[in-house]
Design a protein around this motif. Structure first.
Motif, PDB file in Angstrom:
ATOM      1  N   SER A 213      49.358 -77.235 -33.595  1.00 23.41           N
ATOM      2  CA  SER A 213      49.801 -75.864 -33.826  1.00 23.41           C
ATOM      3  C   SER A 213      51.257 -75.826 -34.276  1.00 23.41           C
ATOM      4  O   SER A 213      51.619 -75.040 -35.163  1.00 23.41           O
ATOM      5  CB  SER A 213      49.603 -75.018 -32.567  1.00 23.41           C
ATOM      6  N   THR A 214      52.082 -76.679 -33.707  1.00 25.19           N
ATOM      7  CA  THR A 214      53.495 -76.676 -34.074  1.00 25.19           C
ATOM      8  C   THR A 214      53.695 -77.106 -35.522  1.00 25.19           C
ATOM      9  O   THR A 214      54.440 -76.477 -36.274  1.00 25.19           O
ATOM     10  CB  THR A 214      54.287 -77.623 -33.139  1.00 25.19           C
ATOM     11  N   LEU A 215      53.021 -78.173 -35.921  1.00 28.01           N
ATOM     12  CA  LEU A 215      53.209 -78.649 -37.296  1.00 28.01           C
ATOM     13  C   LEU A 215      52.658 -77.640 -38.303  1.00 28.01           C
ATOM     14  O   LEU A 215      53.260 -77.399 -39.344  1.00 28.01           O
ATOM     15  CB  LEU A 215      52.548 -80.024 -37.482  1.00 28.01           C
ATOM     16  N   THR A 216      51.508 -77.054 -37.992  1.00 34.42           N
ATOM     17  CA  THR A 216      50.958 -76.039 -38.899  1.00 34.42           C
ATOM     18  C   THR A 216      51.903 -74.846 -38.992  1.00 34.42           C
ATOM     19  O   THR A 216      52.138 -74.300 -40.077  1.00 34.42           O
ATOM     20  CB  THR A 216      49.580 -75.565 -38.405  1.00 34.42           C
ATOM     21  N   SER A 217      52.459 -74.449 -37.852  1.00 30.87           N
ATOM     22  CA  SER A 217      53.366 -73.315 -37.833  1.00 30.87           C
ATOM     23  C   SER A 217      54.628 -73.610 -38.630  1.00 30.87           C
ATOM     24  O   SER A 217      55.088 -72.772 -39.416  1.00 30.87           O
ATOM     25  CB  SER A 217      53.730 -72.977 -36.380  1.00 30.87           C
ATOM     26  N   GLN A 218      55.179 -74.795 -38.444  1.00 32.90           N
ATOM     27  CA  GLN A 218      56.417 -75.119 -39.150  1.00 32.90           C
ATOM     28  C   GLN A 218      56.195 -75.143 -40.650  1.00 32.90           C
ATOM     29  O   GLN A 218      57.000 -74.603 -41.412  1.00 32.90           O
ATOM     30  CB  GLN A 218      56.941 -76.481 -38.669  1.00 32.90           C
ATOM     31  N   PHE A 219      55.107 -75.755 -41.081  1.00 28.23           N
ATOM     32  CA  PHE A 219      54.827 -75.806 -42.513  1.00 28.23           C
ATOM     33  C   PHE A 219      54.655 -74.385 -43.061  1.00 28.23           C
ATOM     34  O   PHE A 219      55.218 -74.031 -44.104  1.00 28.23           O
ATOM     35  CB  PHE A 219      53.569 -76.634 -42.771  1.00 28.23           C
TER      36      PHE A 219
ATOM     37  N   THR B   5      32.256 -68.430 -23.107  1.00 23.35           N
ATOM     38  CA  THR B   5      33.481 -68.298 -22.310  1.00 23.35           C
ATOM     39  C   THR B   5      34.512 -67.528 -23.127  1.00 23.35           C
ATOM     40  O   THR B   5      34.533 -67.601 -24.350  1.00 23.35           O
ATOM     41  CB  THR B   5      34.070 -69.676 -21.954  1.00 23.35           C
ATOM     42  N   PHE B   6      35.361 -66.797 -22.438  1.00 22.44           N
ATOM     43  CA  PHE B   6      36.450 -66.093 -23.108  1.00 22.44           C
ATOM     44  C   PHE B   6      37.482 -67.098 -23.592  1.00 22.44           C
ATOM     45  O   PHE B   6      37.798 -68.068 -22.893  1.00 22.44           O
ATOM     46  CB  PHE B   6      37.123 -65.118 -22.141  1.00 22.44           C
ATOM     47  N   LEU B   7      38.013 -66.857 -24.770  1.00 19.86           N
ATOM     48  CA  LEU B   7      39.090 -67.683 -25.294  1.00 19.86           C
ATOM     49  C   LEU B   7      40.403 -66.918 -25.166  1.00 19.86           C
ATOM     50  O   LEU B   7      40.531 -65.814 -25.704  1.00 19.86           O
ATOM     51  CB  LEU B   7      38.881 -67.987 -26.789  1.00 19.86           C
ATOM     52  N   VAL B   8      41.360 -67.495 -24.471  1.00 18.78           N
ATOM     53  CA  VAL B   8      42.707 -66.937 -24.503  1.00 18.78           C
ATOM     54  C   VAL B   8      43.552 -67.845 -25.373  1.00 18.78           C
ATOM     55  O   VAL B   8      43.652 -69.051 -25.125  1.00 18.78           O
ATOM     56  CB  VAL B   8      43.313 -66.814 -23.092  1.00 18.78           C
ATOM     57  N   PHE B   9      44.083 -67.250 -26.432  1.00 18.26           N
ATOM     58  CA  PHE B   9      44.947 -67.996 -27.336  1.00 18.26           C
ATOM     59  C   PHE B   9      46.392 -67.731 -26.908  1.00 18.26           C
ATOM     60  O   PHE B   9      46.879 -66.609 -27.015  1.00 18.26           O
ATOM     61  CB  PHE B   9      44.703 -67.536 -28.774  1.00 18.26           C
ATOM     62  N   ARG B  10      47.033 -68.766 -26.392  1.00 13.96           N
ATOM     63  CA  ARG B  10      48.412 -68.608 -25.926  1.00 13.96           C
ATOM     64  C   ARG B  10      49.386 -69.003 -27.023  1.00 13.96           C
ATOM     65  O   ARG B  10      49.177 -69.995 -27.732  1.00 13.96           O
ATOM     66  CB  ARG B  10      48.654 -69.480 -24.697  1.00 13.96           C
ATOM     67  N   LEU B  11      50.462 -68.256 -27.135  1.00 17.72           N
ATOM     68  CA  LEU B  11      51.407 -68.455 -28.227  1.00 17.72           C
ATOM     69  C   LEU B  11      52.816 -68.462 -27.662  1.00 17.72           C
ATOM     70  O   LEU B  11      53.167 -67.592 -26.855  1.00 17.72           O
ATOM     71  CB  LEU B  11      51.239 -67.294 -29.218  1.00 17.72           C
TER      72      LEU B  11
ATOM     73  N   THR C 171      47.854 -69.623 -35.029  1.00 20.27           N
ATOM     74  CA  THR C 171      49.302 -69.862 -34.955  1.00 20.27           C
ATOM     75  C   THR C 171      49.934 -69.694 -36.327  1.00 20.27           C
ATOM     76  O   THR C 171      51.007 -69.104 -36.467  1.00 20.27           O
ATOM     77  CB  THR C 171      49.582 -71.285 -34.424  1.00 20.27           C
ATOM     78  N   SER C 172      49.251 -70.199 -37.334  1.00 19.70           N
ATOM     79  CA  SER C 172      49.771 -70.096 -38.700  1.00 19.70           C
ATOM     80  C   SER C 172      49.851 -68.642 -39.147  1.00 19.70           C
ATOM     81  O   SER C 172      50.848 -68.205 -39.739  1.00 19.70           O
ATOM     82  CB  SER C 172      48.879 -70.895 -39.648  1.00 19.70           C
TER      83      SER C 172
ATOM     84  N   GLN D   2      67.740 -67.003 -40.919  1.00 23.05           N
ATOM     85  CA  GLN D   2      68.581 -68.162 -41.262  1.00 23.05           C
ATOM     86  C   GLN D   2      67.795 -69.443 -41.461  1.00 23.05           C
ATOM     87  O   GLN D   2      68.252 -70.356 -42.145  1.00 23.05           O
ATOM     88  CB  GLN D   2      69.614 -68.370 -40.160  1.00 23.05           C
ATOM     89  N   TYR D   3      66.677 -69.537 -40.829  1.00 20.91           N
ATOM     90  CA  TYR D   3      65.849 -70.744 -41.025  1.00 20.91           C
ATOM     91  C   TYR D   3      64.439 -70.396 -40.568  1.00 20.91           C
ATOM     92  O   TYR D   3      64.245 -69.429 -39.811  1.00 20.91           O
ATOM     93  CB  TYR D   3      66.403 -71.955 -40.253  1.00 20.91           C
ATOM     94  N   PRO D   4      63.453 -71.136 -41.013  1.00 24.23           N
ATOM     95  CA  PRO D   4      62.058 -70.800 -40.679  1.00 24.23           C
ATOM     96  C   PRO D   4      61.740 -71.081 -39.216  1.00 24.23           C
ATOM     97  O   PRO D   4      61.793 -72.245 -38.796  1.00 24.23           O
ATOM     98  CB  PRO D   4      61.229 -71.672 -41.611  1.00 24.23           C
ATOM     99  N   PRO D   5      61.406 -70.068 -38.444  1.00 22.26           N
ATOM    100  CA  PRO D   5      61.075 -70.269 -37.030  1.00 22.26           C
ATOM    101  C   PRO D   5      59.645 -70.781 -36.878  1.00 22.26           C
ATOM    102  O   PRO D   5      58.808 -70.577 -37.759  1.00 22.26           O
ATOM    103  CB  PRO D   5      61.186 -68.877 -36.443  1.00 22.26           C
ATOM    104  N   SER D   6      59.369 -71.406 -35.761  1.00 19.82           N
ATOM    105  CA  SER D   6      57.984 -71.868 -35.557  1.00 19.82           C
ATOM    106  C   SER D   6      57.490 -71.504 -34.163  1.00 19.82           C
ATOM    107  O   SER D   6      58.264 -71.155 -33.277  1.00 19.82           O
ATOM    108  CB  SER D   6      57.867 -73.378 -35.793  1.00 19.82           C
ATOM    109  N   PHE D   7      56.185 -71.577 -34.018  1.00 21.93           N
ATOM    110  CA  PHE D   7      55.511 -71.225 -32.784  1.00 21.93           C
ATOM    111  C   PHE D   7      54.532 -72.349 -32.436  1.00 21.93           C
ATOM    112  O   PHE D   7      54.157 -73.135 -33.300  1.00 21.93           O
ATOM    113  CB  PHE D   7      54.733 -69.911 -32.952  1.00 21.93           C
ATOM    114  N   ASP D   8      54.117 -72.396 -31.187  1.00 21.94           N
ATOM    115  CA  ASP D   8      53.015 -73.300 -30.872  1.00 21.94           C
ATOM    116  C   ASP D   8      51.950 -72.528 -30.112  1.00 21.94           C
ATOM    117  O   ASP D   8      52.250 -71.521 -29.455  1.00 21.94           O
ATOM    118  CB  ASP D   8      53.490 -74.511 -30.076  1.00 21.94           C
ATOM    119  N   GLY D   9      50.740 -72.985 -30.233  1.00 22.53           N
ATOM    120  CA  GLY D   9      49.618 -72.286 -29.608  1.00 22.53           C
ATOM    121  C   GLY D   9      48.720 -73.240 -28.859  1.00 22.53           C
ATOM    122  O   GLY D   9      48.802 -74.463 -29.011  1.00 22.53           O
TER     123      GLY D   9
END
Lengths: 265, 265, 265, 265
Positions: free
Chosen positions: A93-99, B22-28, B96-97, B117-124
């Motif tokens: 997820s991190t690499l996809t997000s950064q790209f 099952t329920f999916l919780v997507f955490r970000l 995430t993307s 200022q720069y591209p931020p990123s996230f993880d999921g």
């Protein structure tokens, strides 16, 4: 604590570590990019601006993640990497997000007159390869694929753009043809010598980290790819001022910049 | 075919289906958002623009993925979802993307005078919850967490911004305090009645899809959250023209717009 | 069909393939074997009958599963194995079951005067190793472990059985000692030269399949282990008549018999 | 320590926890049981001794693992079970091993005049079911399957054993028939009223733990199965003396004995 009676929900988070000692290939694909390229009128068969933007986003990602040693559409992480403790979801997820973030962020630099119409997305996944041989075969497979696709697309669009065929006619013309047939069509009908086309298109761009490490494949001698040889990033003043570049250039982290390499003279 | 001798490399791609039913919780989570908020001078303790941008990216993601039925920092997908055949990496990377892309894309709308200022990123990551009860407890846990954190932050920044304490002094003042102590500090020293603070800050924003479906939790009655009640998106003319919105509004897909709901009068 | 409305329950069976191109080590442990060895009055520190029964069960399992190339407590399957399509649960449960079954089945042959008192059980798991180096290190680790444990146990039981110490006293005597100290205790107090003890005990038994295959480790030169050099199985008339042995010896399957090898002269 | 340079090999052991809060169904299958039943001349279509041995091994396994609440060919573990910390390989291999061990151990009791010719094996796997409804549907599916198979087999063997047909002819006779056709064949040709056949054969045996627990399905009212109603185990003197039974009956563990239940009058 008010929170404690619910804390058991954390038990549902399961570990997802990737097997140690294996190469990680991070595969990346654009989501609905056929529609995206139409909406932004990408040139056919190849749009230099779009490819350069892809390269920029790849280089950006590689700079931020030193364990990526090679990018060729997909990304290769060295087998000893302990990035995020090799947790699969975190890495993918991190690499996809950064790209993605870099792609949107740098869009205006490569498409100054074409505003981005909506936020594009990508998807990623990680494949583990246990040995150098399999990794090398993987990239050879990807490169053969690039070649096959580009030769097809180049001939297809020559038939449409210069030959006046409809897309359906062009597909029909190409049905059942071999590489030599397509080369012949290009040369005899359109006076195009496929081998003189920019190797960036024919072979794809490859980014290789400049370092010597016995954990890393000697891929520069194994994979034949193409692109500019200029390490554009390190000369980029806007990046040099960014907080992240600063962090990365700090003493002790020593991350050699990835460079575009070309196998062509 | 030239490609065939390498095709075995595809065997290394392993399936990663999530358990059905099952329920999916997507955490970000934001990546290094402490640094990011400093670099862009976010207001403390809460930056309305930043929260609105987050809400916008969440609403955008929810519009594109109809199986998301609720967003509260994290995203809840209904248990019957067959999105991408429930392939874990595909789902986690795509969502995430999409969120990242929307965040960068809409940045200028919420920060017109603060260039990114720069591209931020996230993880999921995705966590599976087998029953309604556990999902409800999960969001109750998250909301209790939001409350605890916001009360702490509100008091901390009041001590710093209005009380003249250093950050270290403010942390020391708050050490060992309970909620009622923090409420008392806010009221007696700074004349702030915590309960009158915008519920968006105290309780967080929640987006709930307007639909009736027995596969979906009756979360509106179970989770107490807050935000504006206006379905901003559907009135957004720029989105209405975007190719994707068009696709989503097309007959047959019928995706009810998510709305911000509030439990406050 | 009456069954069809329930058939959806099969969707909950998820695939569990193991990564291709990696060595499989199948680890096996006895369940509560301390109690089991007490209940059946195993000789201390080593019971030859129990070890021979273990060897027999291992050889049996190896005969039935030709992709097992080595057994040393644990089992090594060659990296190219496609046994049960590399499905993890299928492999781990089948091999554990086969070993267990053989262990109970052959018990009377090795313990003719000691009836089995209750059905013993084992547990198994599979660990993937990507390269020869790591596999070799794994077995080196196991063998070093065998040596350390056996030297300790040998000295411990000498102190108890011949030295008249209680178990607690014997543990206290050994606390903090090194290998040379234990060798010295054995020699000076009990006139035992540890190096002359049967190598089966000192180094463990190893079963190696007699075949030449570049997929297989040249483990006979890398791992130093011990045991009898007689391929007992192939001369075993009772097995030769069993239906399974017949099947295995059928033309086309060609399974070389595993043999016990010894590194000692 | 001599061992330390190899200790890194332990990093290759990855966790494999099963999702909490879900029912575990442990599925068990005999390996090559067609051949096994031929080799030991099992009666057709059903061998009472073989079924009783299966029941005995199942009851044994259930006694040793209190979190198994039901056995019907497969085993149901309650959703709150924390057996072996819900580690998949540990659970699947241990349960398969225990069942196998009991099967071989008790063979002579049920086949006093038929020596076991070779060690039989089983394989297992675990399927997670998130809700009572799906678990109930699972066992309904299994039971419907038992019925369909047993009706087929009963008719098939009547045609062969009493009707003088060859197996090929019997299969041909049954091709395309429905349940009522098979009932008719049995009644008109062989004077067999299928509904009077022992319900153990028609419906299978089910073992249900006698306990009241809101974590456990009220399966006795939901699943229609058959067998003897006598809790044979608790009256079994030989088991009562065994070390394990002793442990299980110890104060504080309180494991109610599983019993065979029948839905028939």
């Amino acid at each position: 604590m008010a929170n404690s009676k619910y804390a058991y929900v954390r038990n549902f988070e399961l570990p997802d570590p990737l097997l140690p000692g294996t190469f990680l290939v991070f595969r990346l694909d654009g989501h609905s990019f056929h529609r995206f390229s139409d909406a932004h009128e990408f040139a056919k068969p190849n749009d230099v601006r779009a490819l350069q933007l892809m390269d920029h986003a790849a280089r950006d990602t590689m700079e931020l993640y030193p364990d990526i040693v090679l990018a060729f559409g997909d990304f290769l992480l060295k087998k000893s990497t302990s990035i995020y403790n090799r947790r699969q979801s975190k890495i993918v997820s991190t690499l996809t997000s950064q790209f993605t973030s870099s792609y949107v962020f740098y869009w205006p630099r490569y498409f100054p007159n074409t505003p981005l119409q909506y936020p594009p997305s990508f998807d990623g996944r990680i494949v583990l390869y246990p040995t150098e041989k399999v990794v090398t075969d993987y990239f050879a497979w990807r490169q053969a694929d690039t070649h096959i696709n580009n030769l097809y697309n180049t001939t297809f669009w020559a038939l449409v753009q210069q030959g006046g065929q409809t897309p359906a006619e062009a597909h029909a013309t190409l049905r059942g043809t071999f590489s030599k047939d397509k080369n012949e069509i290009l040369f005899s009908r359109f006076n195009i010598n496929y081998n003189t086309i920019d190797s960036r298109f024919r072979k794809g761009s490859i980014l290789v980290r400049e370092e010597v490490d016995d954990d890393v494949l000697p891929l520069d001698v194994k994979i034949q790819a193409s692109g500019e040889h200029v390490p554009q990033h390190s000369g980029s003043p806007s990046r040099a001022k960014s907080p992240r570049s600063g962090a990365i250039d700090a003493p002790g982290t020593s991350v050699p910049a990835p460079v575009l390499v070309s196998s062509d003279p």
